[in-house]
Design a protein around this motif. Sequence first.
Motif, PDB file in Angstrom:
ATOM      1  N   ARG A 183       0.832  -1.206   0.000  1.00  0.00           N
ATOM      2  CA  ARG A 183       0.000   0.000   0.000  1.00  0.00           C
ATOM      3  C   ARG A 183       0.868   1.257   0.000  1.00  0.00           C
ATOM      4  O   ARG A 183       0.601   2.223  -0.733  1.00  0.00           O
ATOM      5  N   GLU A 184       1.937   1.261   0.797  1.00  0.00           N
ATOM      6  CA  GLU A 184       2.848   2.415   0.840  1.00  0.00           C
ATOM      7  C   GLU A 184       3.520   2.650  -0.513  1.00  0.00           C
ATOM      8  O   GLU A 184       3.633   3.788  -0.970  1.00  0.00           O
ATOM      9  N   LEU A 185       3.990   1.584  -1.146  1.00  0.00           N
ATOM     10  CA  LEU A 185       4.653   1.724  -2.446  1.00  0.00           C
ATOM     11  C   LEU A 185       3.671   2.173  -3.519  1.00  0.00           C
ATOM     12  O   LEU A 185       4.042   2.912  -4.435  1.00  0.00           O
ATOM     13  N   PHE A 186       2.420   1.746  -3.400  1.00  0.00           N
ATOM     14  CA  PHE A 186       1.395   2.237  -4.314  1.00  0.00           C
ATOM     15  C   PHE A 186       1.279   3.755  -4.197  1.00  0.00           C
ATOM     16  O   PHE A 186       1.274   4.467  -5.197  1.00  0.00           O
ATOM     17  N   LEU A 187       1.188   4.245  -2.966  1.00  0.00           N
ATOM     18  CA  LEU A 187       1.086   5.691  -2.767  1.00  0.00           C
ATOM     19  C   LEU A 187       2.307   6.412  -3.318  1.00  0.00           C
ATOM     20  O   LEU A 187       2.186   7.447  -3.973  1.00  0.00           O
ATOM     21  N   LYS A 188       3.486   5.867  -3.060  1.00  0.00           N
ATOM     22  CA  LYS A 188       4.722   6.507  -3.517  1.00  0.00           C
ATOM     23  C   LYS A 188       4.798   6.579  -5.038  1.00  0.00           C
ATOM     24  O   LYS A 188       5.177   7.608  -5.602  1.00  0.00           O
ATOM     25  N   THR A 189       4.420   5.496  -5.718  1.00  0.00           N
ATOM     26  CA  THR A 189       4.603   5.447  -7.169  1.00  0.00           C
ATOM     27  C   THR A 189       3.392   5.896  -7.974  1.00  0.00           C
ATOM     28  O   THR A 189       3.560   6.433  -9.067  1.00  0.00           O
ATOM     29  N   LYS A 190       2.187   5.708  -7.444  1.00  0.00           N
ATOM     30  CA  LYS A 190       0.978   5.990  -8.227  1.00  0.00           C
ATOM     31  C   LYS A 190       0.183   7.197  -7.729  1.00  0.00           C
ATOM     32  O   LYS A 190      -0.638   7.727  -8.471  1.00  0.00           O
ATOM     33  N   ALA A 191       0.402   7.611  -6.488  1.00  0.00           N
ATOM     34  CA  ALA A 191      -0.360   8.733  -5.930  1.00  0.00           C
ATOM     35  C   ALA A 191       0.521   9.588  -5.020  1.00  0.00           C
ATOM     36  O   ALA A 191       0.196   9.809  -3.847  1.00  0.00           O
ATOM     37  N   PRO A 192       1.654  10.088  -5.525  1.00  0.00           N
ATOM     38  CA  PRO A 192       2.576  10.840  -4.660  1.00  0.00           C
ATOM     39  C   PRO A 192       1.957  12.104  -4.052  1.00  0.00           C
ATOM     40  O   PRO A 192       2.356  12.509  -2.956  1.00  0.00           O
ATOM     41  N   GLU A 193       0.959  12.690  -4.722  1.00  0.00           N
ATOM     42  CA  GLU A 193       0.327  13.888  -4.154  1.00  0.00           C
ATOM     43  C   GLU A 193      -0.424  13.560  -2.868  1.00  0.00           C
ATOM     44  O   GLU A 193      -0.604  14.427  -2.011  1.00  0.00           O
ATOM     45  N   VAL A 194      -0.838  12.314  -2.705  1.00  0.00           N
ATOM     46  CA  VAL A 194      -1.514  11.898  -1.470  1.00  0.00           C
ATOM     47  C   VAL A 194      -0.517  11.866  -0.312  1.00  0.00           C
ATOM     48  O   VAL A 194      -0.871  12.148   0.834  1.00  0.00           O
ATOM     49  N   LEU A 195       0.749  11.560  -0.599  1.00  0.00           N
ATOM     50  CA  LEU A 195       1.776  11.575   0.446  1.00  0.00           C
ATOM     51  C   LEU A 195       1.908  12.967   1.061  1.00  0.00           C
ATOM     52  O   LEU A 195       2.058  13.107   2.271  1.00  0.00           O
ATOM     53  N   ALA A 196       1.835  13.992   0.211  1.00  0.00           N
ATOM     54  CA  ALA A 196       1.883  15.365   0.725  1.00  0.00           C
ATOM     55  C   ALA A 196       0.669  15.646   1.594  1.00  0.00           C
ATOM     56  O   ALA A 196       0.771  16.304   2.636  1.00  0.00           O
ATOM     57  N   ASP A 197      -0.491  15.132   1.178  1.00  0.00           N
ATOM     58  CA  ASP A 197      -1.715  15.307   1.957  1.00  0.00           C
ATOM     59  C   ASP A 197      -1.602  14.604   3.311  1.00  0.00           C
ATOM     60  O   ASP A 197      -2.128  15.079   4.322  1.00  0.00           O
ATOM     61  N   LEU A 198      -0.899  13.479   3.357  1.00  0.00           N
ATOM     62  CA  LEU A 198      -0.684  12.765   4.620  1.00  0.00           C
ATOM     63  C   LEU A 198       0.218  13.572   5.566  1.00  0.00           C
ATOM     64  O   LEU A 198       0.115  13.442   6.785  1.00  0.00           O
ATOM     65  N   GLN A 199       1.099  14.390   5.001  1.00  0.00           N
ATOM     66  CA  GLN A 199       1.938  15.260   5.823  1.00  0.00           C
ATOM     67  C   GLN A 199       1.127  16.410   6.407  1.00  0.00           C
ATOM     68  O   GLN A 199       1.517  16.998   7.413  1.00  0.00           O
TER      69      GLN A 199
END
Length: 145
Positions: free
Chosen positions: A35-51
């Motif tokens: 799930r983490e790698l999916f976010l990193k590679t396919k939805a990186p803008e969501v990682l910023a939202d998680l911050q």
Amino acid sequence: MESYFEYQHTVGFEETNLVGNVYYVNYLRWQGRCRELFLKTKAPEVLADLQDDLKLFTLRVGCEFFAEITAFDELSIRMRLVELAQTQIEFSFDYVRVDSGGELLVARGGQRVACMRGPNTRTVPARVPEALARALEPYTSMARV
């Protein structure tokens, strides 16, 4: 095009128990890693939202085992979207051992995740971010093999 997001993993000695097979808790760890790698590679803008203030709460997780695996087995952990609701997402995970003889489904798991926002003391349900919904579109479980 495949209907799953794939995380490839080689089992290490540290993931096995005294008998030599994989300790069950590692299957759940691999779900999280996929799930983490999916976010990193396919939805990186969501990682910023998680911050910022987006939180992904795992509500339910499980795994059913069909065959044992051991150190140095090559695995393909395949994540699919089962359901996308307004505030929750459900995933399925197939654990497939891959070797020269082909592929063998060794386990199947799943998890349900809720999207939440707000400070820790006042967290409330929130809509699944549009960027995440778009990134998940190609991985629907409808095309499950």
